[in-house]
Design a protein around this motif. Structure first.
Motif, mmCIF file in Angstrom:
data_model
loop_
_atom_site.group_PDB
_atom_site.id
_atom_site.type_symbol
_atom_site.label_atom_id
_atom_site.label_comp_id
_atom_site.label_asym_id
_atom_site.label_seq_id
_atom_site.Cartn_x
_atom_site.Cartn_y
_atom_site.Cartn_z
ATOM 1 N N UNK A 42 0.828 -1.158 0.135
ATOM 2 C CA UNK A 42 -0.123 0.212 -0.039
ATOM 3 C C UNK A 42 0.847 1.325 0.112
ATOM 4 N N UNK A 43 0.455 2.313 -0.843
ATOM 5 C CA UNK A 43 1.202 3.570 -0.908
ATOM 6 C C UNK A 43 2.384 3.266 -1.628
ATOM 7 N N UNK A 44 2.952 2.271 -2.255
ATOM 8 C CA UNK A 44 4.204 2.557 -2.949
ATOM 9 C C UNK A 44 3.922 3.291 -4.208
ATOM 10 N N UNK A 45 4.889 3.749 -4.846
ATOM 11 C CA UNK A 45 4.816 4.801 -5.895
ATOM 12 C C UNK A 45 4.005 4.286 -7.124
ATOM 13 N N UNK A 46 4.331 3.171 -7.563
ATOM 14 C CA UNK A 46 3.498 2.758 -8.724
ATOM 15 C C UNK A 46 2.019 2.733 -8.525
ATOM 16 N N UNK A 47 1.701 1.959 -7.520
ATOM 17 C CA UNK A 47 0.299 1.867 -7.108
ATOM 18 C C UNK A 47 -0.422 3.277 -6.688
ATOM 19 N N UNK A 48 0.224 4.328 -6.030
ATOM 20 C CA UNK A 48 -0.176 5.254 -5.960
ATOM 21 C C UNK A 48 -0.371 6.300 -7.234
ATOM 22 N N UNK A 49 0.474 5.956 -8.181
ATOM 23 C CA UNK A 49 0.020 6.591 -9.553
ATOM 24 C C UNK A 49 -1.344 6.162 -10.115
ATOM 25 N N UNK A 50 -1.875 5.245 -9.573
ATOM 26 C CA UNK A 50 -3.128 4.854 -10.314
ATOM 27 C C UNK A 50 -4.291 4.469 -9.413
ATOM 28 N N UNK A 51 -3.831 4.434 -7.978
ATOM 29 C CA UNK A 51 -5.023 4.269 -7.084
ATOM 30 C C UNK A 51 -5.086 5.559 -6.035
ATOM 31 N N UNK A 52 -4.178 6.312 -6.352
ATOM 32 C CA UNK A 52 -4.024 7.645 -5.416
ATOM 33 C C UNK A 52 -4.078 7.136 -4.108
ATOM 34 N N UNK A 53 -4.612 7.917 -3.117
ATOM 35 C CA UNK A 53 -4.542 7.782 -1.758
ATOM 36 C C UNK A 53 -5.567 6.782 -1.079
ATOM 37 N N UNK A 54 -6.023 5.978 -1.873
ATOM 38 C CA UNK A 54 -7.195 4.987 -1.336
ATOM 39 C C UNK A 54 -6.568 4.133 -0.301
ATOM 40 N N UNK A 55 -7.191 3.994 0.554
ATOM 41 C CA UNK A 55 -6.903 3.146 2.016
ATOM 42 C C UNK A 55 -7.472 1.596 1.750
ATOM 43 N N UNK A 56 -6.535 0.822 1.186
ATOM 44 C CA UNK A 56 -6.947 -0.448 0.780
ATOM 45 C C UNK A 56 -7.427 -1.308 2.231
ATOM 46 N N UNK A 57 -6.930 -0.959 3.180
ATOM 47 C CA UNK A 57 -7.060 -1.608 4.338
ATOM 48 C C UNK A 57 -8.599 -1.722 4.831
ATOM 49 N N UNK A 58 -9.037 -0.504 4.331
ATOM 50 C CA UNK A 58 -10.524 -0.144 4.743
ATOM 51 C C UNK A 58 -11.670 -0.682 3.856
#
Length: 592
Positions: A42-58
């Motif tokens: 969660x929050x790594x650069x590549x995923x943040x590029x596409x998922x933004x700041x979505x909190x995947x744990x919630x």
């Protein structure tokens, strides 16, 4: 107190039971696997590029799965290359994973034409050990192994090196052989490899092969099966044995390692194991003289009488070696090893009695998150090229259909997201709820001049048909590759053959014509008829040419354990080797 054999049986029962459980509800397991990957990263650069700041744990699991597949695009290695290169250069920020990546796998470069980096983590070694244990458990149901016996393993490490950023780089097999998981496998499996670590990691595949053969014969009556990562390595080893057996007999008779083994650590490790054994040497000598008269047919069961099977990857680019492997194996079963790639393990062979041509691989749904791109032919009545297929939207593992062909997409624990593997598979059936895959081919086109489109599988089929004509002679095909020559106009295909034995020019000319006429791609047929593609050229190269190609790749850092002869090349160094070594040329007259 429970016996060692009983404990091992319990271990086999447990891992098969685990696989049965995860196969029962693959949809749920896959969703949880994806959630776990995204939570860990969660929050790594590549995923943040596409998922933004979505909190995947919630997020609820199925909603996260839908969001991920709708927002994160499909990617090729080229799309991730800049990220991986930054890691190689020493960038320690969370780019692809939150867990620091300290090791990179280096592909052999024989498929794509150049080597590439792929992240390698502890998870990679753990899944390798897990799939080996699972496959071994299923094999033991068909071919029970005696505790304490040995395996003749033709396995090889290559040298590891450090990248600009200080990361350890090397082949995936080398990393695994150096891992704790490999040590666990060596210590806890029922059988032990014949060769010590010094032989496996010598860095000189010729010296390692000699020692593997020497020690395999030293323990000849203890060997339960013969194995290597790829079938090529086994065939290569026994071709070498045909030339080396007298030297090996001498070493066994005297208990002294040949002077051809020049590496001190290897000499000492082997010398510590062998001792003078004139009786064994005489038996091997008599056996080899008998085998020579049979052109080495049944070499393996003759010299290793307690071996139960030969085990290796035998699909895809390894299929051309099956004929020679069967020749060496005689009546001994050939068992195809499991399906994986540098990027991830995919499936296990849970039906070890199936012949390699019919083998399927049951997907292990905890290893990665799998998606499948459906592929449809433009014309169902012709054998069209893979790149003539129409693609549909990717579907999850739980929604694949029997008989449908797909390209595999991976999301891994090691930082690859919706990664197009480039492998084309067909769903042959199911084990519980997990699909059993039949490997078809690599999707990448390897031969094309203009509108023609031919894959590795197309080339293999053509070469198989053409080489059958060698049956008229005492020659056999050793290996082959190809090149699309665009310099001379019109462009044309060149197929390079190395053959053993003698074949007259008339037969070789027939082979050339047969191959040219056997391409079924309509683009090729039309282009040949209109002469916009020139006649196919068959080049016969001198003996040992493909060993020079192997040496070229080994010199670039590839390991013999994962070497695959490139079936098509535009590499100038390889073409120089092939053309310098060409001793005969034939041009097809199939289209007038």
């Amino acid at each position: 107190m429970e016996s060692a054999a009983g404990a091992e049986s319990n271990g086999e029962h447990e891992i098969i039971g685990w696989f049965e459980d995860v196969s029962e509800n693959t949809g749920y397991v896959q969703t949880q696997t994806l959630c776990r990957i995204l939570e860990l990263n969660s929050g790594v650069e590549y995923l943040k590029k596409w998922l933004g700041d979505i909190n995947v744990q919630e997020m609820e699991a199925s909603a996260l799965e839908s969001l991920y597949t709708s927002l994160v695009p499909l990617a090729s290695h080229a799309d991730l290359e800049t990220y991986i290169q930054r890691i190689a250069d020493g960038d320690t920020s969370p780019i692809l994973t939150n867990q620091p990546i300290t090791t990179l796998s280096l592909s052999s470069g024989t498929t794509e034409g150049r080597q590439k980096y792929v992240p390698f983590t502890r998870h990679s070694s753990q899944t390798t050990l897990q799939i080996f244990q699972l496959a071994a458990a299923y094999r033991s149901r068909v071919y029970p192994i005696t505790p304490g016996r040995r395996i003749l393993e033709f396995i090889y490490s290559s040298k590891q090196f450090k990248t600009k950023g200080g990361l350890i780089a090397g082949t995936a097999t080398t990393h695994y052989f150096a891992s704790e998981e490999f040590k666990i496998k060596q210590e806890k499996t029922k059988s032990f490899t014949c060769s010590p670590e010094e032989v496996i990691s010598s860095g000189d595949y010729k010296q390692s092969t000699y020692c593997h053969l020497l020690l395999g014969l030293h323990f000849h009556d203890e060997v339960e099966f013969i194995t290597s990562t790829f079938a090529y390595s086994i065939v290569q080893a026994f071709r070498a044995f045909e030339e080396l057996w007298r030297n090996i007999c001498s070493d066994i008779r005297e208990g002294i390692v040949s002077s051809r083994i020049s590496l001190p650590k290897v000499r000492k490790a082997v010398s510590d194991i062998i001792s003078p054994n004139p009786g064994l040497a005489s038996w091997i000598e008599a056996s080899c003289k008998e085998l020579e008269d049979k052109d080495w047919f049944g070499l393996i069961p003759k010299l290793w009488p307690n071996a139960k099977y030969v085990y290796s990857i035998m699909t895809g680019s390894m299929q051309p070696y099956l004929k020679k492997l069967r020749h060496y194996a005689g009546d001994l079963p050939l068992v195809s090893a499991d399906y994986g790639s540098t990027e991830s393990w995919i499936g296990a062979n849970i039906d070890p009695s199936s012949p390699p041509e019919n083998v399927t691989f049951a997907v292990i749904p905890t290893f990665s998150y799998f998606e499948f791109i459906p592929l449809y032919r433009h014309n169902q009545n012709c054998s069209s090229s893979i790149d003539d297929f129409i693609e549909d939207e990717p579907v999850p593992l739980s929604q694949v259909k029997i008989g449908q062909e797909y390209e595999i997409v991976l999301t891994t624990f090691t930082g690859l997201y919706r990664y197009r593997l480039g492998d084309v598979v067909e769903v042959a059936g199911f084990h519980k709820g997990t699909p059993k895959l039949n490997f078809i081919c690599r999707r990448k086109l390897i031969l094309t001049v203009n509108i023609d489109k031919n894959t590795e599988k197309d080339l293999q089929s053509v070469v198989e048909v053409g080489s059958q004509l060698l049956g008229k002679t005492k020659a056999e095909l050793v290996d082959f590759t190809s090149h699309a020559d665009l310099v001379k106009q019109p462009g044309h295909y060149i197929i390079y053959w190395e053959i053993k034995g003698e074949a007259d020019d008339k037969v070789l000319s027939e082979c050339c014509n047969e191959m040219d006429a056997c391409f079924v791609d309509q683009g090729y047929i039309v282009s040949r008829k209109t002469h916009s593609i020139g006649p196919l050229e068959l080049c016969i190269v001198e003996r040992g040419t493909f060993k020079k190609i192997l040496d070229h790749f080994i010199g670039k850092g590839a390991a013999l354990s994962q070497f695959k002869t490139p079936r098509c090349t535009a590499d100038e160094v390889l073409l120089r080797i092939l053309n310098v070594c060409t001793i005969k040329r034939f041009h097809s007259t199939a289209y007038g």
